[in-house]
Design an enzyme around this catalytic site. Structure first.
Site, short mmCIF file in Angstrom:
data_model
loop_
_atom_site.label_atom_id
_atom_site.label_comp_id
_atom_site.label_asym_id
_atom_site.label_seq_id
_atom_site.Cartn_x
_atom_site.Cartn_y
_atom_site.Cartn_z
N GLU A 440 33.69 17.96 14.46
CA GLU A 440 34.00 18.02 15.90
C GLU A 440 32.88 18.69 16.70
O GLU A 440 33.12 19.52 17.57
CB GLU A 440 35.36 18.71 16.14
C1 LIG Z 1 34.34 16.94 6.01
C2 LIG Z 1 33.93 16.15 7.18
C3 LIG Z 1 34.86 15.42 7.89
C4 LIG Z 1 34.47 14.62 8.95
N1 LIG Z 1 35.38 13.81 9.57
C5 LIG Z 1 34.94 12.88 10.47
C6 LIG Z 1 35.82 11.88 10.98
O1 LIG Z 1 37.01 11.86 10.66
N2 LIG Z 1 35.32 10.96 11.82
C7 LIG Z 1 34.01 10.96 12.20
O2 LIG Z 1 33.62 10.09 12.96
N3 LIG Z 1 33.16 11.91 11.76
C8 LIG Z 1 33.58 12.85 10.90
N4 LIG Z 1 32.72 13.80 10.40
C9 LIG Z 1 31.34 13.79 10.87
C10 LIG Z 1 30.95 15.01 11.68
O3 LIG Z 1 31.44 14.90 12.98
C11 LIG Z 1 29.41 15.08 11.59
O4 LIG Z 1 29.13 15.55 10.30
C12 LIG Z 1 28.83 15.94 12.64
O5 LIG Z 1 28.91 15.30 13.88
C13 LIG Z 1 27.35 16.26 12.36
O6 LIG Z 1 26.62 15.13 12.01
P1 LIG Z 1 25.70 15.17 10.68
O7 LIG Z 1 26.50 15.72 9.58
O8 LIG Z 1 25.09 13.85 10.50
O9 LIG Z 1 24.59 16.24 11.01
P2 LIG Z 1 23.26 16.00 11.85
O10 LIG Z 1 23.56 15.33 13.12
O11 LIG Z 1 22.24 15.41 10.95
O12 LIG Z 1 22.85 17.49 12.19
C14 LIG Z 1 22.19 18.35 11.26
C15 LIG Z 1 21.97 19.69 11.97
O13 LIG Z 1 21.13 19.51 13.09
C16 LIG Z 1 21.73 20.09 14.26
N5 LIG Z 1 21.29 19.32 15.42
C17 LIG Z 1 21.39 17.98 15.64
N6 LIG Z 1 20.92 17.68 16.84
C18 LIG Z 1 20.51 18.82 17.43
C19 LIG Z 1 19.95 19.17 18.69
N7 LIG Z 1 19.70 18.28 19.63
N8 LIG Z 1 19.70 20.46 18.93
C20 LIG Z 1 19.95 21.40 18.00
N9 LIG Z 1 20.48 21.14 16.80
C21 LIG Z 1 20.76 19.87 16.51
C22 LIG Z 1 23.22 20.01 13.98
O14 LIG Z 1 23.92 21.00 14.72
C23 LIG Z 1 23.29 20.29 12.50
O15 LIG Z 1 23.26 21.66 12.30
C24 LIG Z 1 33.11 14.61 9.36
C25 LIG Z 1 32.18 15.39 8.67
C26 LIG Z 1 32.57 16.14 7.60
C27 LIG Z 1 31.52 16.93 6.86
#
Ligand SMILES: Cc1cc2nc3c(=O)[nH]c(=O)nc-3n(C[C@H](O)[C@H](O)[C@H](O)COP(=O)(O)OP(=O)(O)OC[C@H]3O[C@@H](n4cnc5c(N)ncnc54)[C@H](O)[C@@H]3O)c2cc1C
Length: 781
Positions: A440
């Site tokens: 989220e």
């Molecule tokens: C257990 C679990 C359940 C989930 N359930 C759902 C679901 O039901 N439906 C769904 O659609 N998604 C779901 N997600 C996805 C979740 O919303 C994403 O994991 C989340 O949005 C982050 O994306 P990412 O993991 O690809 O990290 P990334 O986007 O790759 O980010 C990696 C890091 O970089 C940071 N970062 C990225 N951009 C910036 C910026 N501009 N400035 C500073 N920092 C930045 C982030 O904060 C993070 O710390 C789930 C994820 C998990 C792990």
């Protein structure tokens, strides 16, 4: 005809022109995020002069009789049915009877209105349910959370057509459909709007008829409930190359409901999120055809998906994870206070050591603060607000503070927190924290981009009006609106300069505060910091303009200050709402003193790092001429907070109210929490006897009995308490071959776990056999 004036034509107009060139235009996704939801107490904080009486008059959240019955009935019953150890390490899923119970008792339909067969619960009731479940099983809590948060149910209620609502909502309410929501894809995580998942408008055959529809291709991952979902809420980019529904080629992000049994869909594989086994996994669609009727809101809503998502997130983000986090912190306070009291080293309970008290105090205050903020936010949601900035604050702050509380709890428990097994009640929560941090809206993005980035535009009394005026296509109307907003802004900034300066230089002594007994000085300090915040915001906007967006470290510090102001307001409100109980005062004092220290430090960092140096010097002169002065909670306050959770009392009960209290044996297993609770109660009960023994320096029970310092009955009580402590501090151990064989047999196959019985020995007793943990495939290699 717009009226003309000297000020408008000769002063405002050149500024208007300059600002039009200087200010970067908002992208569509930024604008939609900013327009989602509304503002609440966050907007008051941005004025620099929050109206405390308004906050205190705001009615606290309350449960209806029906909601109370649900908590006392089905929620308790569900908690009793759950064996978290078995779910995670043996079954790798919730048992069928738990799934059935969740569906039949409408845990997945808390937010669906009664008219559609749902429970129609308030945000507060929904939060209380998640809170209690979280203290029993993170896995079950996450499972119950998702259908009630951002997903098909919420989206249908907000944007669905009448026909869609009539069809889907009763089916979701009855548990006939299991929903999930697919936004995240491998290439698009935090930047979800960059997804390449696509839909093309075309004609196709659906259930035997040729209809207008969409051909979809996607790859989503991390989707909670995905592997077992029957309906997937899908976000994709819609294209209409043949102009079948309009004259645009690229329509934009669109949301649709996709039945998961359609041809072309691969769904069912699972991820293992931090070894938690709630259903979560990837899914793929290849040339999947859905009719246009499946677009949420119908053809009128194509391309509006991002706005719909932001709007749904505005409320949901303030409930699920903050409730889990508040529960987690209260749980840590409950078990860690008890454990520190019963665990003795160097012949004294470890709770007597100052360094342990430092951690206990922080855990206790965190529990107080998070629950205060949770209740206040739920009250706002139940009052009809959808404050997007507040819920972003709640999500990020609650989960970050949970992380600190769990780490503290683990450290105080030492090895007892680390050794996995049915007796361990902390490991699961500890492993779950990164999940809460990431979903989220991952916390780094939320803290550094959203809280202040959105907050500054949305909550500032004038900025959004100015931006809207600058973008108005009717230039004369835009100039008029800009003139009004700009000069209002100037007045606001001047007033805040005087306020901030006056309040800082007098140490906040004259700052406004309601009459709130011992808490009055806290209000004064918050009023002082709110004025400094409002001034600093204006100076930053003026000197950095659009560049502020890229200065994430600056933005994050503003986000922290805003968060502290919000959370501290909540703590003050809680103390007031609960009748200003003197016994709770140390908790309030800790929260506020810690908050002032963070705020002062963040201002200091802002000033030290602000790129436009003359602005930094001016700010230093006005708001912090002597540098940061707050030191955080004193040792005396910390000690008082620690004392609250190491002794049975009404304050302790208030702090940890409504957690689930398991029976001493749940199924075949001894329950770790119940053992600690029992040992804690017995240790506290025999304390007067132990004190008496200590006065006469009796070496042990037998000697004290011989000396007649204690009676035979008291000796029995002491022995029983010692046995209870021995059982409570016990940890699990396993036969090596059972761990190895189990790991090997489970390699790469999470859906059909082998089940073997293991024998276990503990230091105190020989508990019944239990299931041994499987190692994940990677670990077994
Ligand atoms: C257990 C679990 C359940 C989930 N359930 C759902 C679901 O039901 N439906 C769904 O659609 N998604 C779901 N997600 C996805 C979740 O919303 C994403 O994991 C989340 O949005 C982050 O994306 P990412 O993991 O690809 O990290 P990334 O986007 O790759 O980010 C990696 C890091 O970089 C940071 N970062 C990225 N951009 C910036 C910026 N501009 N400035 C500073 N920092 C930045 C982030 O904060 C993070 O710390 C789930 C994820 C998990 C792990």
């Amino acid at each position: 005809m717009p009226h003309s004036s000297f000020r408008r034509d000769w002063i405002t107009k050149p500024i208007f022109r300059m600002a039009q060139h200087a200010l970067p235009r908002l992208s569509d996704t930024e604008r939609e995020a900013i327009e989602a939801g509304d503002v609440w107490w966050d907007a008051d904080l941005f004025t620099g002069n929050p109206d405390w009486t308004k906050l205190l008059a705001f009615a606290p959240a309350k449960l209806s009789a029906e909601e109370q019955q649900f908590l006392a009935g089905p929620v308790e019953e569900l908690c009793r049915m759950i064996d978290d150890w078995k779910i995670n390490w043996d079954l790798h899923d919730l048992p069928p009877e738990v799934w059935d119970f969740l569906k039949s008792r409408k845990f997945f339909a808390m937010i669906i209105p009664k008219a559609y067969g749902g429970l129609g619960f308030s945000a507060y009731a929904h939060s209380e349910v998640i809170r209690k479940l979280s203290t029993r099983s993170i896995c079950v809590a996450c499972t119950a959370m998702v259908p009630n948060s951002l997903g098909p149910g919420e989206l249908l209620m907000q944007f669905g057509t009448k026909a869609q609502q009539d069809y889907w909502l009763p089916r979701l309410a009855r548990g006939e459909e299991i929903p999930c929501f697919g936004l995240t894809s491998p290439e698009a995580g935090s930047d979800a709007a960059s997804m390449i998942d696509s839909g093309v408008v075309c004609r196709g055959t659906y259930q035997g008829s040729e209809v207008l529809g969409i051909r979809l291709n996607w790859h989503k991952r991390y989707i909670t409930l995905g592997p077992i979902a029957t309906v997937l809420g899908l976000a994709f980019k819609l294209h209409d190359p043949d102009h079948l529904i309009g004259n645009k080629d690229d329509i934009g992000i669109t949301l649709a409901l996709v039945p998961t049994q359609l041809p072309g869909i691969s769904i069912g594989r699972r991820h293992l999120p931090a070894l938690h086994v709630f259903q979560n996994g990837p899914n793929w669609g290849h040339d999947v055809f859905i009719p246009m009727d499946n677009v949420i809101g119908g053809v009128d809503q194509v391309g509006k998906g991002w706005k719909m998502l932001m709007s749904a997130l505005a409320a949901g983000r303030g409930i699920s994870l903050p409730s889990l986090s508040a529960a987690g912190a209260a749980f840590c306070a409950h078990v860690t206070g008890a454990y520190a009291r019963i665990r003795e080293q160097f012949h004294v309970p470890i709770a007597k050591f100052e360094a342990i008290q430092e951690r206990l105090g922080r855990i206790a205050a965190t529990a107080y603060l998070l629950d205060a903020a949770r209740r206040m936010t739920c009250a706002a949601l139940d009052d009809g607000h959808h404050p997007a900035v507040v819920t972003a604050i709640m999500k990020e702050q609650a989960t970050e503070r949970l992380r600190i509380a769990v780490n503290d709890a683990m450290d105080v428990h030492g090895g007892k927190g680390i050794i996995e097994g049915p007796l361990n009640y902390l490991g699961s929560l500890y492993r779950g924290v990164p999940i809460a941090i990431t979903v989220e809206g991952a916390n780094i993005v939320t803290r550094s981009l959203i809280q202040f980035g959105q907050g500054a535009i949305r909550c500032h009394p004038y900025l959004l009006k100015e931006m809207q005026a600058l973008e108005d296509e009717d230039r004369a109307r835009g100039l008029d609106a800009f003139d009004a907003a700009f000069w209002g802004h100037v007045g606001h900034s001047l007033a805040n300069t005087l306020r901030a300066w006056g309040r800082a230089w007098t140490g906040g002594l004259m700052a406004p505060a309601p009459e709130a007994g011992a808490a009055t000085p806290f209000y004064r300090q918050l009023s002082r910091h709110a004025a400094a915040f409002a001034l600093a915001v204006d100076l930053a906007l003026l000197s950095l303009g659009g560049a502020l967006k890229r200065k994430e470290m600056i933005s994050a510090r503003f986000g922290d200050i805003l968060s502290e102001l919000y959370l501290s307001s909540a703590a003050l409100k809680r103390w007031n709402d609960e009748g200003r109980q003197a016994d709770d005062f140390p908790l309030l004092a800790y929260c506020l003193e810690a908050s002032f220290a963070t705020i002062s430090l963040r201002f200091d960092e802002l000033i030290a790092n602000f790129p436009v140096r003359p602005v930094a010097w001016l700010l230093r002169f006005i708001i912090q001429p002597l540098g940061p002065r707050s030191r955080g909670p004193s040792d005396r306050v910390t000690d008082a907070c620690a004392a609250i959770i190491v002794t049975p009392s009404a304050v302790r009960d208030r702090l940890t109210v409504d957690l689930y209290h398991p029976a001493e044996t749940e199924g075949e297993e001894a329950n770790g929490i119940a053992l600690v609770e029992r040992a804690f109660a017995m240790t506290a009960a025999v304390q007067p006897i132990r004190d008496r023994m200590q006065t006469v320096r009796a070496r042990d029970i037998d000697q004290a009995l011989k000396q007649r310092t204690i009676t035979a009955e008291e000796a029995t009580q002491l022995k029983a308490a010692a046995d209870a402590v021995a059982a409570a501090i016990a940890v699990d151990d396993f036969a090596p071959e059972e761990l190895t064989s189990r790991g090997a047999s489970n390699k790469g196959d999470v859906s059909s776990p082998a089940t073997s019985q293991a024998s276990r020995q503990s230091t105190s007793e020989q508990p019944p056999p239990h299931q041994v943990p499987p190692f994940p495939a990677a670990a077994a290699e």
